[in-house]
Motif scaffolding. Structure first.
Motif, PDB file in Angstrom:
ATOM      1  N   SER A  33       0.811  -1.206   0.000  1.00  0.00           N
ATOM      2  CA  SER A  33       0.000   0.000   0.000  1.00  0.00           C
ATOM      3  C   SER A  33       0.850   1.263   0.000  1.00  0.00           C
ATOM      4  CB  SER A  33      -0.922  -0.025   1.224  1.00  0.00           C
ATOM      5  OG  SER A  33      -1.677   1.139   1.296  1.00  0.00           O
ATOM      6  N   VAL A  34       1.879   1.296   0.821  1.00  0.00           N
ATOM      7  CA  VAL A  34       2.695   2.505   0.910  1.00  0.00           C
ATOM      8  C   VAL A  34       3.544   2.685  -0.352  1.00  0.00           C
ATOM      9  CG1 VAL A  34       4.793   1.694   2.098  1.00  0.00           C
ATOM     10  CG2 VAL A  34       3.887   3.955   2.586  1.00  0.00           C
ATOM     11  N   ILE A  35       4.084   1.614  -0.889  1.00  0.00           N
ATOM     12  CA  ILE A  35       4.921   1.721  -2.088  1.00  0.00           C
ATOM     13  C   ILE A  35       4.115   2.240  -3.275  1.00  0.00           C
ATOM     14  CG2 ILE A  35       6.153   0.364  -3.842  1.00  0.00           C
ATOM     15  CD1 ILE A  35       7.890   0.833  -1.440  1.00  0.00           C
ATOM     16  N   THR A  36       2.914   1.733  -3.455  1.00  0.00           N
ATOM     17  CA  THR A  36       2.149   2.118  -4.644  1.00  0.00           C
ATOM     18  C   THR A  36       1.644   3.559  -4.586  1.00  0.00           C
ATOM     19  OG1 THR A  36       0.148   1.086  -3.744  1.00  0.00           O
ATOM     20  CG2 THR A  36       1.483  -0.229  -5.244  1.00  0.00           C
ATOM     21  N   GLU A  37       1.801   4.231  -3.460  1.00  0.00           N
ATOM     22  CA  GLU A  37       1.487   5.660  -3.410  1.00  0.00           C
ATOM     23  C   GLU A  37       2.492   6.492  -4.205  1.00  0.00           C
ATOM     24  OE1 GLU A  37      -0.002   7.919  -0.254  1.00  0.00           O
ATOM     25  OE2 GLU A  37      -0.393   6.153   0.994  1.00  0.00           O
ATOM     26  N   PHE A  38       3.648   5.945  -4.460  1.00  0.00           N
ATOM     27  CA  PHE A  38       4.706   6.665  -5.169  1.00  0.00           C
ATOM     28  C   PHE A  38       4.608   6.322  -6.658  1.00  0.00           C
ATOM     29  CE2 PHE A  38       5.754   6.387  -0.780  1.00  0.00           C
ATOM     30  CZ  PHE A  38       6.267   7.644  -0.489  1.00  0.00           C
ATOM     31  N   ARG A  39       3.698   7.016  -7.348  1.00  0.00           N
ATOM     32  CA  ARG A  39       3.326   6.674  -8.719  1.00  0.00           C
ATOM     33  C   ARG A  39       4.127   7.391  -9.795  1.00  0.00           C
ATOM     34  NH1 ARG A  39      -1.047   3.534  -8.398  1.00  0.00           N
ATOM     35  NH2 ARG A  39      -2.414   3.765  -6.615  1.00  0.00           N
ATOM     36  N   ASN A  40       4.983   8.338  -9.424  1.00  0.00           N
ATOM     37  CA  ASN A  40       5.782   9.015 -10.450  1.00  0.00           C
ATOM     38  C   ASN A  40       7.238   9.113 -10.013  1.00  0.00           C
ATOM     39  OD1 ASN A  40       6.276  11.583  -9.041  1.00  0.00           O
ATOM     40  ND2 ASN A  40       4.087  11.955  -9.333  1.00  0.00           N
ATOM     41  N   ILE A  41       8.077   9.424 -10.968  1.00  0.00           N
ATOM     42  CA  ILE A  41       9.527   9.421 -10.747  1.00  0.00           C
ATOM     43  C   ILE A  41       9.935  10.432  -9.665  1.00  0.00           C
ATOM     44  CG2 ILE A  41      10.007  11.013 -12.641  1.00  0.00           C
ATOM     45  CD1 ILE A  41      12.224   8.093 -11.953  1.00  0.00           C
ATOM     46  N   LEU A  42       9.314  11.604  -9.650  1.00  0.00           N
ATOM     47  CA  LEU A  42       9.669  12.626  -8.668  1.00  0.00           C
ATOM     48  C   LEU A  42       9.385  12.149  -7.254  1.00  0.00           C
ATOM     49  CD1 LEU A  42      10.669  15.487  -8.056  1.00  0.00           C
ATOM     50  CD2 LEU A  42       8.313  16.271  -8.345  1.00  0.00           C
ATOM     51  N   ASN A  43       8.212  11.558  -7.040  1.00  0.00           N
ATOM     52  CA  ASN A  43       7.879  11.045  -5.706  1.00  0.00           C
ATOM     53  C   ASN A  43       8.816   9.915  -5.298  1.00  0.00           C
ATOM     54  OD1 ASN A  43       5.789  12.872  -5.548  1.00  0.00           O
ATOM     55  ND2 ASN A  43       4.200  11.404  -6.057  1.00  0.00           N
ATOM     56  N   CYS A  44       9.134   9.033  -6.239  1.00  0.00           N
ATOM     57  CA  CYS A  44      10.081   7.946  -5.946  1.00  0.00           C
ATOM     58  C   CYS A  44      11.439   8.504  -5.567  1.00  0.00           C
ATOM     59  CB  CYS A  44      10.220   7.013  -7.154  1.00  0.00           C
ATOM     60  SG  CYS A  44       8.759   6.031  -7.531  1.00  0.00           S
ATOM     61  N   ASP A  45      11.904   9.502  -6.318  1.00  0.00           N
ATOM     62  CA  ASP A  45      13.209  10.108  -6.031  1.00  0.00           C
ATOM     63  C   ASP A  45      13.215  10.810  -4.675  1.00  0.00           C
ATOM     64  OD1 ASP A  45      14.311   9.140  -8.359  1.00  0.00           O
ATOM     65  OD2 ASP A  45      14.125  11.037  -9.454  1.00  0.00           O
ATOM     66  N   ASN A  46      12.104  11.460  -4.315  1.00  0.00           N
ATOM     67  CA  ASN A  46      12.024  12.108  -2.998  1.00  0.00           C
ATOM     68  C   ASN A  46      12.127  11.082  -1.872  1.00  0.00           C
ATOM     69  OD1 ASN A  46      11.791  14.669  -4.082  1.00  0.00           O
ATOM     70  ND2 ASN A  46       9.562  14.687  -3.992  1.00  0.00           N
ATOM     71  N   LEU A  47      11.422   9.965  -2.031  1.00  0.00           N
ATOM     72  CA  LEU A  47      11.499   8.909  -1.013  1.00  0.00           C
ATOM     73  C   LEU A  47      12.896   8.319  -0.953  1.00  0.00           C
ATOM     74  CD1 LEU A  47      10.221   7.120   1.132  1.00  0.00           C
ATOM     75  CD2 LEU A  47       9.393   5.631  -0.710  1.00  0.00           C
ATOM     76  N   LEU A  48      13.497   8.056  -2.111  1.00  0.00           N
ATOM     77  CA  LEU A  48      14.868   7.521  -2.122  1.00  0.00           C
ATOM     78  C   LEU A  48      15.849   8.489  -1.480  1.00  0.00           C
ATOM     79  CD1 LEU A  48      15.228   5.667  -5.527  1.00  0.00           C
ATOM     80  CD2 LEU A  48      15.524   4.711  -3.242  1.00  0.00           C
ATOM     81  N   GLY A  49      15.660   9.791  -1.693  1.00  0.00           N
ATOM     82  CA  GLY A  49      16.518  10.786  -1.052  1.00  0.00           C
ATOM     83  C   GLY A  49      16.438  10.700   0.464  1.00  0.00           C
ATOM     84  N   ALA A  50      15.227  10.534   0.979  1.00  0.00           N
ATOM     85  CA  ALA A  50      15.042  10.398   2.432  1.00  0.00           C
ATOM     86  C   ALA A  50      15.726   9.131   2.943  1.00  0.00           C
ATOM     87  CB  ALA A  50      13.551  10.385   2.772  1.00  0.00           C
ATOM     88  N   ILE A  51      15.547   8.033   2.222  1.00  0.00           N
ATOM     89  CA  ILE A  51      16.170   6.761   2.619  1.00  0.00           C
ATOM     90  C   ILE A  51      17.683   6.886   2.577  1.00  0.00           C
ATOM     91  CG2 ILE A  51      16.496   4.338   2.009  1.00  0.00           C
ATOM     92  CD1 ILE A  51      13.604   4.484   0.789  1.00  0.00           C
ATOM     93  N   ASN A  52      18.202   7.421   1.482  1.00  0.00           N
ATOM     94  CA  ASN A  52      19.657   7.538   1.318  1.00  0.00           C
ATOM     95  C   ASN A  52      20.284   8.389   2.409  1.00  0.00           C
ATOM     96  OD1 ASN A  52      19.542   5.928  -0.980  1.00  0.00           O
ATOM     97  ND2 ASN A  52      19.519   7.664  -2.386  1.00  0.00           N
ATOM     98  N   SER A  53      19.573   9.424   2.859  1.00  0.00           N
ATOM     99  CA  SER A  53      20.131  10.278   3.905  1.00  0.00           C
ATOM    100  C   SER A  53      20.261   9.530   5.230  1.00  0.00           C
ATOM    101  CB  SER A  53      19.277  11.533   4.095  1.00  0.00           C
ATOM    102  OG  SER A  53      18.063  11.225   4.732  1.00  0.00           O
ATOM    103  N   LYS A  54      19.480   8.474   5.421  1.00  0.00           N
ATOM    104  CA  LYS A  54      19.551   7.691   6.654  1.00  0.00           C
ATOM    105  C   LYS A  54      20.488   6.488   6.533  1.00  0.00           C
ATOM    106  CE  LYS A  54      17.671   9.470   9.767  1.00  0.00           C
ATOM    107  NZ  LYS A  54      18.549  10.350  10.448  1.00  0.00           N
ATOM    108  N   MET A  55      20.991   6.207   5.345  1.00  0.00           N
ATOM    109  CA  MET A  55      21.858   5.037   5.157  1.00  0.00           C
ATOM    110  C   MET A  55      23.279   5.271   5.655  1.00  0.00           C
ATOM    111  SD  MET A  55      19.895   2.683   4.245  1.00  0.00           S
ATOM    112  CE  MET A  55      21.107   1.415   3.917  1.00  0.00           C
TER     113      MET A  55
END
Length: 127
Positions: A33-55
């Motif tokens: 459910s949470v993954i499919t909310e990210f339906r476009n490249i910009l939203n995916c990139d924003n989420l990846l940016g948040a994840i990457n900052s915590k890695m």
């Protein structure tokens, strides 16, 4: 085994009112459910940016990421927690997450989802 196979990840496309809707299926509905909310490249990139900052190992604290559907993703270096109702969490921060997984696994799943959002078609199913 790979992370995608560990979580039994599959991606697909459904027709809904003459629109192609991309979806993900896995071992957990909250993750899907949470993954499919990210339906476009910009939203995916924003989420990846948040994840990457915590890695980064020296990255303290957490990032709280509320989705458009009002789900909450709490990301720390070690784990990611998914709450299907951010308001419920806000009123009781001690409630248990609906799903918890290692942040490294979440990162890999989000990268695969991003790739599917960009390149996916009816023929492509990832397992």
């Amino acid at each position: 085994m790979t992370t995608l196979s560990d979580y039994q990840i599959t991606f697909g496309i459904k027709k809904n009112h003459d629109r192609d809707l991309k979806f993900m299926r896995s071992i957990n509905y909250s993750l899907d459910s949470v993954i499919t909310e990210f339906r476009n490249i910009l939203n995916c990139d924003n989420l990846l940016g948040a994840i990457n900052s915590k890695m980064e190992p020296s990255s303290p604290g957490e990032i709280r990421y509320t989705t458009q559907g009002l789900q909450l993703i709490k990301i720390t270096h070690a784990t990611t927690e998914i709450y299907r109702d951010s308001a419920k969490h806000d009123s009781d921060p001690d409630i248990s997450a609906d799903y918890t997984l290692p942040t490294a696994d979440f990162q890999e799943i989000v990268k695969a989802w991003r790739n599917f959002v960009v390149n996916g078609n009816d023929e492509e199913k990832l397992m």
